[in-house]
Design a protein around this motif. Structure first.
Motif, mmCIF file in Angstrom:
data_model
loop_
_atom_site.group_PDB
_atom_site.id
_atom_site.type_symbol
_atom_site.label_atom_id
_atom_site.label_comp_id
_atom_site.label_asym_id
_atom_site.label_seq_id
_atom_site.Cartn_x
_atom_site.Cartn_y
_atom_site.Cartn_z
ATOM 1 N N ALA A 52 0.660 -1.342 0.128
ATOM 2 C CA ALA A 52 0.245 -0.079 0.223
ATOM 3 C C ALA A 52 0.898 1.089 -0.056
ATOM 4 O O ALA A 52 0.630 2.342 -0.695
ATOM 5 C CB ALA A 52 -0.897 -0.134 1.191
ATOM 6 N N GLU A 53 2.062 1.199 0.748
ATOM 7 C CA GLU A 53 2.893 2.318 0.873
ATOM 8 C C GLU A 53 3.443 2.678 -0.443
ATOM 9 O O GLU A 53 3.740 3.621 -0.955
ATOM 10 C CB GLU A 53 4.005 2.358 2.103
ATOM 11 N N ILE A 54 4.135 1.509 -1.238
ATOM 12 C CA ILE A 54 4.623 1.915 -2.617
ATOM 13 C C ILE A 54 3.652 2.448 -3.636
ATOM 14 O O ILE A 54 3.856 3.157 -4.165
ATOM 15 C CB ILE A 54 5.180 0.400 -3.065
ATOM 16 N N LYS A 55 2.498 1.776 -3.688
ATOM 17 C CA LYS A 55 1.378 2.094 -4.478
ATOM 18 C C LYS A 55 1.187 3.756 -4.257
ATOM 19 O O LYS A 55 1.094 4.600 -5.032
ATOM 20 C CB LYS A 55 0.148 1.313 -4.175
ATOM 21 N N GLU A 56 0.878 4.131 -2.825
ATOM 22 C CA GLU A 56 0.521 5.475 -2.786
ATOM 23 C C GLU A 56 1.866 6.297 -3.027
ATOM 24 O O GLU A 56 1.900 7.612 -3.611
ATOM 25 C CB GLU A 56 0.392 5.464 -1.164
ATOM 26 N N ALA A 57 3.144 5.994 -2.509
ATOM 27 C CA ALA A 57 4.144 6.965 -2.658
ATOM 28 C C ALA A 57 4.537 7.245 -4.228
ATOM 29 O O ALA A 57 4.900 8.239 -4.620
ATOM 30 C CB ALA A 57 5.598 6.154 -2.172
ATOM 31 N N LEU A 58 4.056 5.996 -4.957
ATOM 32 C CA LEU A 58 4.707 6.362 -6.531
ATOM 33 C C LEU A 58 3.241 6.404 -7.189
ATOM 34 O O LEU A 58 3.396 6.822 -8.601
ATOM 35 C CB LEU A 58 4.949 5.024 -6.959
ATOM 36 N N ASN A 59 2.076 6.563 -6.374
ATOM 37 C CA ASN A 59 0.935 7.108 -7.063
ATOM 38 C C ASN A 59 0.536 6.285 -8.338
ATOM 39 O O ASN A 59 0.307 6.485 -9.351
ATOM 40 C CB ASN A 59 1.032 8.531 -7.624
#
Length: 182
Positions: free
Chosen positions: A131-138
Motif C-alpha cells: 500500500a505504501e509503495i502504491k501510494e508513494a509512487l501514485n
C-alpha cells in the motif's frame, strides 16, 4: 567482443542486496531492461503486467518500504551506503492469479538477465509494503514485485548442498553464500 554464454549469464545473475552508490543507473539503462518485456511469453497472452521505473531522484520513495535479507536477522540490509538507487515496480491490471504469477516470474527473470548482460545486477523484492509503495509512487495498479537494479557491490558464492540440507543463505567474512541443491 566476446559474449557471455547463457549458462554463464544465469550463473552470474544473483540476488544482490548491496550496490555501488558511486554508480547511477540511467533512465536509458532502465528502459533497455524493461524493453525485453514485450518479447516475453505471457500465460494466455493476457499481458496484464505494467512497469514503473524508479530512478535515483525517487528512490527514497521506495527504500523505506522494502526489506532485504530476511534470513540474516542479525543484519540490517542493505548495509549503509550500499542501498539500491533504481527500481522497477511490476504491477498487474488484474487481481493476482496463477497466470499472473507465471508472467511475473518470466518477466522478472528476463529483466534481471538483461541487467546482468549489461553489467548490472538486481534482486526481486517481494517483502515490501504494498500500500505504501502504491501510494508513494501514485500507481494506478497494485504492485506485485519490486526489482532493485544497480552495479553490485558484494560477492555472492553458490554452495552445493544435498536434499534436506539447509537452504538458508548466510554471510561469512563479507561473502554472501547461497546453498543450491545439486
Amino acid at each position: 567482443k566476446r559474449t557471455m554464454t547463457f549458462a554463464k549469464l544465469v550463473a552470474k545473475n544473483r540476488s544482490y542486496r548491496g550496490y555501488d552508490n558511486s554508480f547511477t543507473v540511467r533512465e536509458d539503462q532502465l528502459r533497455r531492461i524493461m524493453e525485453v518485456v514485450p518479447a516475453c511469453p505471457s500465460a494466455r497472452n493476457q499481458q496484464v503486467l505494467r512497469l514503473r521505473p524508479v530512478l535515483a531522484a525517487e528512490a527514497d520513495k521506495v527504500l523505506p518500504h522494502i526489506r532485504l535479507g530476511g534470513a540474516l536477522r542479525d543484519m540490517k540490509l542493505p548495509l549503509p551506503g550500499t542501498e539500491p538507487r533504481a527500481f522497477i515496480v511490476i504491477c498487474s491490471t488484474v487481481p493476482d492469479s496463477h497466470y499472473v504469477s507465471v508472467d511475473l516470474g518470466i518477466v522478472a527473470q528476463s529483466m534481471l538477465l538483461q541487467a546482468t548482460e549489461m553489467g548490472l545486477g538486481g534482486i526481486c523484492i517481494g517483502a515490501f509494503d504494498h500500500a505504501e509503495i502504491k501510494e508513494a509512487l501514485n500507481l494506478p495498479h497494485d504492485p506485485l514485485l519490486v526489482l532493485a537494479i544497480g552495479r553490485p557491490a558484494e560477492r555472492i558464492e553458490l554452495v552445493e548442498c544435498g536434499e534436506g540440507d539447509s537452504l538458508t543463505y548466510y554471510r561469512e567474512e563479507g561473502v554472501h553464500y547461497v546453498p543450491k541443491i545439486r
